[in-house]
Design a protein around this motif. Structure first.
Motif, short mmCIF file in Angstrom:
data_model
loop_
_atom_site.label_atom_id
_atom_site.label_comp_id
_atom_site.label_asym_id
_atom_site.label_seq_id
_atom_site.Cartn_x
_atom_site.Cartn_y
_atom_site.Cartn_z
N GLY A 1 0.74 -1.13 0.13
CA GLY A 1 0.08 0.17 -0.02
C GLY A 1 0.78 1.19 0.30
N VAL A 2 -0.03 2.53 -0.24
CA VAL A 2 0.76 3.60 -0.19
C VAL A 2 0.55 4.24 1.27
CG1 VAL A 2 0.61 6.22 -0.95
CG2 VAL A 2 0.40 4.26 -2.65
N LEU A 3 -0.28 4.18 1.74
CA LEU A 3 -0.49 4.47 3.20
C LEU A 3 0.41 3.55 4.17
CD1 LEU A 3 -4.26 5.32 4.47
CD2 LEU A 3 -2.20 7.00 4.02
N ALA A 4 0.29 2.43 3.48
CA ALA A 4 0.91 1.18 4.42
C ALA A 4 2.78 1.30 4.09
CB ALA A 4 0.56 -0.23 4.24
N TYR A 5 3.23 2.01 3.22
CA TYR A 5 4.46 2.29 2.87
C TYR A 5 5.34 2.35 4.01
CZ TYR A 5 8.50 3.72 0.55
OH TYR A 5 10.00 3.73 0.12
N GLY A 6 5.13 3.19 4.90
CA GLY A 6 6.03 3.25 5.99
C GLY A 6 6.15 1.99 6.66
N THR A 7 5.10 1.31 6.85
CA THR A 7 4.96 0.00 7.75
C THR A 7 5.80 -1.22 7.03
OG1 THR A 7 2.78 0.82 8.35
CG2 THR A 7 3.49 -1.43 8.97
N ASN A 8 5.49 -0.96 5.67
CA ASN A 8 6.30 -1.90 4.82
C ASN A 8 7.84 -1.80 4.74
OD1 ASN A 8 4.32 -3.80 4.03
ND2 ASN A 8 3.72 -2.20 2.19
N VAL A 9 8.25 -0.48 4.87
CA VAL A 9 9.65 -0.03 4.76
C VAL A 9 10.24 -0.75 6.25
CG1 VAL A 9 11.34 1.88 5.20
CG2 VAL A 9 9.55 1.71 3.47
N LEU A 10 9.37 -0.27 7.21
CA LEU A 10 9.89 -0.80 8.60
C LEU A 10 10.27 -2.34 8.55
CD1 LEU A 10 10.42 -0.54 11.71
CD2 LEU A 10 7.74 -0.68 11.76
N ASN A 11 9.30 -3.02 7.97
CA ASN A 11 9.45 -4.59 7.91
C ASN A 11 10.47 -5.02 7.09
OD1 ASN A 11 7.03 -4.40 9.63
ND2 ASN A 11 5.84 -4.97 7.91
N MET A 12 10.45 -4.68 5.89
CA MET A 12 11.48 -5.19 4.81
C MET A 12 12.72 -4.58 4.72
SD MET A 12 8.91 -6.90 2.07
CE MET A 12 7.49 -5.80 2.28
N ALA A 13 12.66 -2.93 4.86
CA ALA A 13 13.60 -2.33 4.56
C ALA A 13 14.82 -2.07 5.85
CB ALA A 13 13.32 -1.00 4.01
N ILE A 14 14.14 -2.21 6.96
CA ILE A 14 14.69 -1.66 8.26
C ILE A 14 14.91 -2.93 9.17
CG2 ILE A 14 14.55 -0.37 10.39
CD1 ILE A 14 13.03 1.59 8.86
N VAL A 15 13.81 -3.58 9.70
CA VAL A 15 14.13 -4.92 10.25
C VAL A 15 14.88 -5.97 9.72
CG1 VAL A 15 12.88 -6.56 11.56
CG2 VAL A 15 11.78 -4.30 11.85
N LEU A 16 14.62 -6.33 8.41
CA LEU A 16 15.14 -7.23 7.64
C LEU A 16 16.63 -7.19 7.63
CD1 LEU A 16 13.71 -9.14 4.57
CD2 LEU A 16 16.19 -8.72 4.84
N PRO A 17 17.04 -5.94 6.97
CA PRO A 17 18.48 -5.80 6.88
C PRO A 17 19.30 -5.74 8.16
CG PRO A 17 17.39 -3.99 6.14
CD PRO A 17 16.32 -4.96 6.31
N PHE A 18 18.86 -5.27 8.97
CA PHE A 18 19.59 -5.12 10.35
C PHE A 18 19.55 -6.19 11.21
CE2 PHE A 18 19.27 -0.44 9.69
CZ PHE A 18 20.32 0.03 10.18
N VAL A 19 18.46 -6.99 11.20
CA VAL A 19 18.52 -8.23 11.84
C VAL A 19 19.52 -9.23 11.27
CG1 VAL A 19 17.10 -10.24 12.48
CG2 VAL A 19 16.33 -7.90 13.09
N ALA A 20 19.29 -9.29 9.85
CA ALA A 20 20.03 -10.25 8.75
C ALA A 20 21.51 -9.96 9.20
CB ALA A 20 19.59 -10.26 7.45
N PHE A 21 22.07 -8.42 8.95
CA PHE A 21 23.18 -8.20 8.98
C PHE A 21 23.95 -8.64 10.46
CE2 PHE A 21 26.86 -5.30 9.55
CZ PHE A 21 27.61 -5.61 8.41
N GLY A 22 23.05 -8.26 11.54
CA GLY A 22 23.66 -8.51 13.09
C GLY A 22 24.03 -10.06 13.11
N ALA A 23 22.82 -10.94 12.44
CA ALA A 23 23.11 -12.30 12.49
C ALA A 23 24.39 -12.80 11.75
CB ALA A 23 21.92 -13.11 12.23
#
Lengths: 365, 319, 275
Positions: free
Chosen positions: A102-124
């Motif tokens: 979604g467009v309204l859900a863009y921020g949430t999608n960014v949070l999940n896939m563009a923030i949580v995912l890379p940081f957790v993945a990189f940490g691991a």
């Protein structure tokens, strides 16, 4: 994994933007500072690569397919901040041009896939690969596990975001206004699909590319691995070096963990803010296996303190109140952890350089 | 031409030792002459085909965006802001009637904007709302959404279980809201050329650096897509017979994403040089400049009135 | 650090002077080995050599994209270094006067539309939007690509992309044009169009440097040839006629095969019947 508009309340979307926008701004500033003008085409091309990776559907033995995100890969190659930009740009395309997410859900999608995912993945990845040489198989395994854990963490976030909707937003008759599934349904559903399917896809893509680059394009792999020995021989020479403790990373990881775990308190059936209900202990014990009784007690104290501070939310907007208290609490914990880690790192640095004067730069944190 | 051979390190008078199999002329088919069984295309073939479909879709979109219609005449900035506003309104409204009214409005706007309504409806529903319908179907049951049972399906510990009225309302509402939201987004993207959408994002305060990256990434998606297709075709051309799909395909995906990254890295290096050579110093300037017309003001007014009507109607119906 | 433009009385001056240039990739692999070159205003120079001899690297050094590991490069009387190009005025002066047409048009054409692409250079160099729009109109009508202006680059053919890349460089009004393998991957018609264009540009007084291994076009696009050997040095410097007559030299630098037929000078070709 892409949440469309309509599943989340506008309030949740606002919170998503509130988290995503500052992180994206920080990412832009950080990347800008580190690589000058060089970053623009690199990030553009990586965003295109992420878009294409999301298009590649990888088959899974049971006959279904899933797509990876590529965020873990970009995080390993150029660092998690670059991954924030690359994935969020790819998500912007999908939202605007293809109605995917979604467009309204863009921020949430960014949070999940563009923030949580890379940081957790990189940490691991960092944790598992340790000081292994650049060409060692351990880095391939670390890539797989990093991608797998990163994507699963993202899926967990999606489950939580969807799951809190029916608890917070209902109409007069009790019918949910947005995504109808309760946390206890949304989280297992999301996790099952992603543990079994998409997580493996992200892991395979990440590991396969790391392995490929080890053979075919080592310079590209070197970019984000300064000071990492190339093969086993030089690794043995530099074995004495230890992993530096970075307070920012530690605090960020703890905060991310809290963001994910906080809404789990809502899992308890029977009421919105059911942390102090007796069921709480069982559920937490199920989810986290070992929780000392003392911690549980402490948890209750902490919770009620926050709750008192935001008492006004009892009337009209319990959702906003809950989210605000969660954010404030997490920021506070993050600050404390950062300070603690800083102290520990400084102490360790001083001790390390005193013991081993041949290793310069240890004091820098 | 012999130029290629000349660049080889060996003296030119040495003849290339061409292996015998390269000189054979018969095709490597089985002696019985059968060409072999046809098998359904793998997931990979589908993905690659999906890629070229994507291209067509985007090009069709650019054509529609250039047509003369109502929405095409509205300034992209105005369209973008009103999209956000209407999405929030759709998110906040509880009543199916109001969501229905909003959906009808998007259909009306589509037909006023030279969009074939059949195409518009298909484009919207084929993706997410249909999928959403399946996903939320279980939510109509009392197990997920407890409430007043309208249809009893079974009993559990003596209490009736089945479809609840609240579940039906909730599921219907999510599907309707998703459909309205997607229609609004599709309406914007089908009536706005991509470049003008970017310019609108820029003038609404999205940092220049992001706009630049988005614009370039869009351009390179197509380039990289072409090279993926090439790699796939090259592999197909070298793969006679049937290989077991999944494993080989997974290996291909790993290797091609890796090769893609190598190519991408090289490309970005060159692009950076090309930009530097033309005076790029980290801050970009663009040509686009837009002015608001009186028509845009009318459009904004209409959107505001419509949004207010929906909110008021929703409030009345909800209480 | 400003570069003065009025130098008409010095028509014969060397505007590009390279002395003792070495360039190493990754500080290890030599790509240019003790190269010294002088190029005069209005000259057309071809850099000849086999693949990997360093001629593309040379063009990138001349274009201010790579910087000498050893030796100096002076353009228009100013030394070009990474530091000197950090200066805004020096950078604007140098970039607007030296234009590089890349071999890979896909790398060079990076904007969402042809119009934005051609406007990119002039806008970065500080021209106003109106002036830039005027230049875009002029240069596209000169190259006959006005109908492409609002097209996205992914819809263009290879030849069209090359024209757009050339237009985007010409829009900056450069005095020196650097072409990397200009005719590579172009159909014969576009190749001829390009050669005509290069001749016209020469007539307007532009200085043109090519990197090429296409011997067939040499007579039309160059007044002077610099031949690179495979150990990255300049081993010969002569007119196209002299260069193409020296078969041993071309064999020695691995530019031709023992059986290659060399193109003949234009007037000979008219007489002979074998062409």
């Amino acid at each position: 994994m892409h949440i469309p508009d309509g599943y989340l309340s506008p309030q949740t979307c606002a919170v998503g933007f509130a988290v995503a926008v500052p992180v994206m701004a920080t990412a832009a500033a950080r990347v800008h500072k580190r690589v000058r003008t060089r970053h623009v085409p690199t990030l553009a091309v990586l965003a295109a690569v992420c878009f294409l990776i999301m298009m590649f559907n990888v088959p899974i033995p049971d006959g279904t397919t899933a797509h990876a995100v590529g965020g873990a890969l970009v995080a390993i190659l150029l660092g998690p901040w670059a991954a924030v930009i690359a994935v969020s740009v790819a998500l912007a395309f999908q939202a605007l041009l293809f109605g995917d997410g979604g467009v309204l859900a863009y921020g949430t999608n960014v949070l999940n896939m563009a923030i949580v995912l890379p940081f957790v993945a990189f940490g691991a990845y960092r944790l598992i690969s340790g000081n292994a040489s650049l060409t060692s198989g351990r880095r391939v395994v670390a890539g797989f596990i990093g991608g797998y854990i990163g994507l699963t963490a993202a899926a967990l976030c999606v489950g939580v975001e969807l799951g809190i909707q029916p608890m917070l937003f209902r109409d007069a008759s009790g019918a949910p206004l947005y995504s109808p599934y309760h946390l206890s349904q949304a989280i297992p559903a999301m996790l099952l699909a992603h543990l079994a399917v998409a997580g493996i896809a992200e892991g395979i893509v990440t590991a396969a590319v790391v392995a490929y680059l080890q053979r075919a394009n080592l310079p590209l792999l070197k970019v984000n691995h300064p000071g990492v020995p190339i093969d086993a021989a030089s690794a043995a020479a530099g074995r004495s070096r230890r992993l530096r403790l970075r307070p920012g990373v530690v605090a960020g990881a703890v905060m991310a963990l809290l963001v994910v775990l906080t809404p789990l308190g809502l899992l308890a059936p029977g009421g919105a803010f059911g942390e102090d209900a007796p069921e709480d202990l069982d559920l937490h014990a199920l989810g986290l296996s070992k929780i000392p009784e003392g911690l549980n007690q402490y948890n209750g104290i902490w919770h009620s303190a926050i709750f008192n501070g935001y008492d006004y939310t009892r009337d009209t907007h319990p959702a906003v109140g809950y989210v605000i208290s969660a954010i404030v609490g997490i920021l506070a914990v993050g600050a404390v952890v950062y300070a603690l880690a800083k102290v520990v790192a400084l102490a360790a640095g001083r001790r390390g350089s005193a013991n081993d004067p041949a290793a310069p730069g240890r004091v820098r944190t | 031409m012999t130029r290629a051979a000349a660049s080889a390190a060996t003296p030119a008078r040495d003849r290339l030792a061409v292996p015998a199999w390269l000189l054979q002329h018969d095709m490597a088919m089985c002696p019985c002459g059968c060409i072999g069984k046809r098998k359904k295309g793998s997931y990979l073939a589908k993905t690659i085909q999906g890629g070229s479909k994507l291209l067509q879709q985007v090009m069709f979109g650019e054509d529609v965006a250039k047509a003369r219609g109502l929405m095409q005449r509205v300034d992209p900035r105005v369209k973008l802001l009103s999209l956000l506003g209407l999405l929030v309104v759709a998110g906040l409204s509880h009543s199916m009637i109001m969501l229905g009214a909003m959906y009808a409005a998007t259909l009306a706007l589509a037909s006023a904007s030279a969009l074939p309504v059949g195409f518009f409806v298909k484009r919207v529903w084929l993706f997410v709302p249909a999928f959403t319908g399946i996903v939320v179907l279980p939510a109509i049951l009392s197990v997920v959404t407890p409430g007043d049972i309208v249809l009893t399906l079974w009993h559990w510990h003596g209490s009736p279980q089945g479809i609840t009225q609240q579940g039906l309302v909730a599921a219907g509402r999510v599907v309707a809201r998703v459909a309205v939201s997607i229609s609004l987004v599709v309406l914007l993207t089908l009536t706005t050329p991509w470049i003008r959408l970017l310019a609108a994002l820029r003038s609404l305060g999205v940092p220049r650096i992001f706009i630049l990256i988005i614009g370039m990434a869009y351009r390179y998606i197509f380039l990289l897509l072409t090279s993926v297709t090439d790699m796939y075709q090259a592999r197909q051309a070298r793969t006679p017979g049937i290989v077991r799909h999944d494993r080989a395909a997974r290996a291909f995906v790993g290797a091609s994403v890796g090769a893609l990254l190598g190519k991408a890295n090289q490309l970005s290096e060159e692009v950076h040089q090309a930009m530097t050579a033309r005076g790029f110093r980290g801050d970009v300037k663009t040509l686009e400049q837009q002015r608001l017309h009186i028509g845009d003001v009318y459009y904004v007014l209409a959107v505001v009135i419509f949004a207010a009507a929906i909110m008021i109607g929703d409030h009345i119906l909800g209480h | 650090m400003a570069i003065e433009r009025d130098s008409t009385e010095l028509a014969d001056e060397s505007i590009i002077v390279v002395t003792g240039l070495h360039y190493y990739y990754l500080d290890r692999y030599p790509a240019l080995n003790d190269v010294s070159v002088e190029i005069r205003r209005g000259e057309r120079v071809a850099l000849l050599g086999a693949n990997g001899c360093g001629k593309s690297t040379m063009l990138k050094v001349l274009g201010g994209l790579l910087f000498p590991s050893q030796g100096t490069y002076r353009a228009f009387g100013h030394e070009v270094t990474e530091d000197s190009l950090e200066d805004v005025q020096m950078s604007a002066g140098f970039r607007s006067r030296v234009g590089l047409v890349f071999q890979n048009s896909d790398a060079q054409v990076f904007s969402p539309t042809v119009r934005e692409e051609i406007a990119f250079g002039p806008l970065q160099l500080g021209l106003s939007r109106e002036d830039t729009a005027g230049r875009v109109e002029d240069v596209t009508s000169m190259l006959g690509i006005t109908d492409l202006l609002d097209r996205p680059p992914y819809q263009l053919s290879g030849g069209q992309k090359k024209k757009v890349a050339i237009a985007s460089v010409l829009a900056m009004g450069p005095e020196v044009l650097l072409f990397d393998e200009p005719t590579a991957a172009l159909d014969p018609r576009t190749q001829y169009w390009l050669m005509d264009l290069i001749e016209q540009l020469r007539d307007t007084g532009k200085t043109i440097v090519h990197a090429t291994h296409d011997l067939d076009i040499l007579y039309r696009i160059a007044d002077r040839c610099l031949v690179f050997s495979e150990d990255h040095r300049i081993v010969a410097e002569a007119t196209p006629e002299q260069t193409l007559a020296d078969r041993d030299l071309l064999l020695r630098v691995n530019l031709i095969h023992e059986h290659s037929t060399l193109p003949r000078p234009p007037r000979v070709r008219v007489v002979s019947s074998e062409c």
